[in-house]
Design an enzyme around this catalytic site. Structure first.
Site, PDB file in Angstrom:
ATOM      1  N   GLY A   1     -86.703-105.686 -28.341  1.00 39.10           N
ATOM      2  CA  GLY A   1     -86.092-106.880 -28.912  1.00 39.10           C
ATOM      3  C   GLY A   1     -87.150-107.866 -29.356  1.00 39.10           C
TER       4      GLY A   1
ATOM      5  CG  ASP B   1     -84.333-109.826 -20.119  1.00 37.78           C
ATOM      6  OD1 ASP B   1     -83.787-110.824 -20.626  1.00 37.78           O
ATOM      7  OD2 ASP B   1     -83.898-108.668 -20.253  1.00 37.78           O
TER       8      ASP B   1
ATOM      9  CG  HIS C   1     -79.152-111.372 -30.576  1.00 28.52           C
ATOM     10  ND1 HIS C   1     -77.896-110.884 -30.300  1.00 28.52           N
ATOM     11  CD2 HIS C   1     -80.001-110.330 -30.410  1.00 28.52           C
ATOM     12  CE1 HIS C   1     -77.983-109.597 -29.985  1.00 28.52           C
ATOM     13  NE2 HIS C   1     -79.243-109.239 -30.042  1.00 28.52           N
TER      14      HIS C   1
END
Length: 343
Positions: free
Chosen positions: A10, A128, A273
């Protein structure tokens, strides 16, 4: 030396800062020639690349996303994937590759180095913050800042309408974003993947606030949060090339259950997002830059199979294997600290 650079997984704020630092340090200090592969490992497999120069990377420091593009391509899911990687490096006469990514991208890099001798250096990237062997990853600070601002804004509308607001943030295996943004934003309940939740306990916390005369509540939930076995049904939706289930929707389930069980009007918001888009914070720009410089120096020293990591205030090189062996999870004592403010 001739070096390839890729960004995988990502996108996240700070990727361009890292690319810029690798190029500037590589060219000016070490005399490297650098090539950027398009769309992560896919670009290596298909030999789609462009030369990276100081001129081509000017002005990208504050930009979000990645000028190289990205994908969740797994070279080990392709026929002769590792051999195709080796062939591309040979055709371009590359001495090695700098892989910028998270658990999956760096996991593939570590395996390519360990099993096939592909020379790689890693740079940790994930909003994350779940990579082991580094205290922080760039992108995390920006994501927490975005989530915290959203929670601040939702407080006012929740209070105006006497509503329960369920805010879903990213976090597949680890609840770092939920925990930090929830603490910073004054959330009344925080649910994370590391701690399966009991929906009855969540509702009791909301009721307790109402009993105290606080007729609104903010529930922050990580996308990977799961109910205790046998309490709620959460549907899974397919997987990507690395076998990860596509998440999303836990906030809508909580919205329905909280309203039905308590009778309080409840709304859910999925930040999605927006957390990984836009310009990086100053902290992430600096951290990504430091990682990029360390990676360029590691390449020059031929420290293959390593990753730049933040340890305290210093940047160090650690084995890639240490970074991807297991995810870095929220410790119990930190969650208990946050629980002081629940309800």
């Amino acid at each position: 030396m001739r070096i390839g650079v890729l960004t995988g997984g990502g996108d996240c704020p700070g990727l361009n800062a890292a690319i810029r630092a690798i190029v500037r340090r590589g060219v000016e200090r070490h005399g490297h020639t650098l090539f950027g592969f398009r769309d992560g490992w896919r670009g290596v497999l298909e030999n789609v690349h462009e030369e990276l120069t100081i001129e081509s990377t000017r002005g990208i420091l504050p930009r979000g996303g990645t000028i190289l593009g990205t994908s969740r391509t797994n070279p080990f899911k392709r026929d002769d994937g590792p051999e195709r990687v080796r062939r591309t490096l040979a055709e371009l006469e590359l001495d090695g590759v700098v892989a910028i990514g998270g658990e999956d991208t760096l996991g593939a890099a570590e395996r390519l180095w360990r099993e096939h001798g592909v020379p790689v250096v890693g740079v940790p990237k994930t909003i994350d913050n779940d990579l082991s062997a580094t205290d922080l990853t760039f992108g995390f600070d920006t994501a927490v800042s975005v989530a915290t601002e959203a929670i601040d804004r939702l407080h006012t509308t929740a209070e105006s309408h006497n509503r329960v607001m369920v805010v879903e943030v990213m976090g597949r295996h680890a609840g770092w974003i939920a925990l930090h943004s929830g603490l910073a934003g004054g959330a009344d309940v925080i649910l994370i993947p590391e701690r399966p939740f009991d929906i009855d306990e969540v509702c009791d916390l909301v009721r307790r606030r109402h009993a105290r005369g606080r007729y609104f509540s903010i529930v922050v939930v990580a996308e990977g949060a799961q109910p205790r076995e046998g309490t709620l049904v959460v549907r899974e939706q397919g997987t990507d090339e690395f076998g990860h289930v596509r998440l999303g929707g836990i906030s809508q389930i909580l919205e329905r259950e909280i309203e039905q069980r308590t009778g309080y009007e409840t709304r859910s918001v999925v930040l999605g997002h927006t957390q990984r888009g836009g310009s990086p914070t100053a902290f992430d720009r600096v951290l990504a830059t430091r990682f990029g410089i360390a990676a360029a120096d590691a390449v020059a020293a031929r420290r293959w199979g390593t990753m730049a990591a933040l340890r305290g205030t210093a940047i160090e090189l650690v084995p890639l294997a240490d970074a991807v062996r297991e995810p870095k999870l929220v410790p119990d004592d930190l969650y208990e600290l946050a629980a002081t403010f629940f309800g």
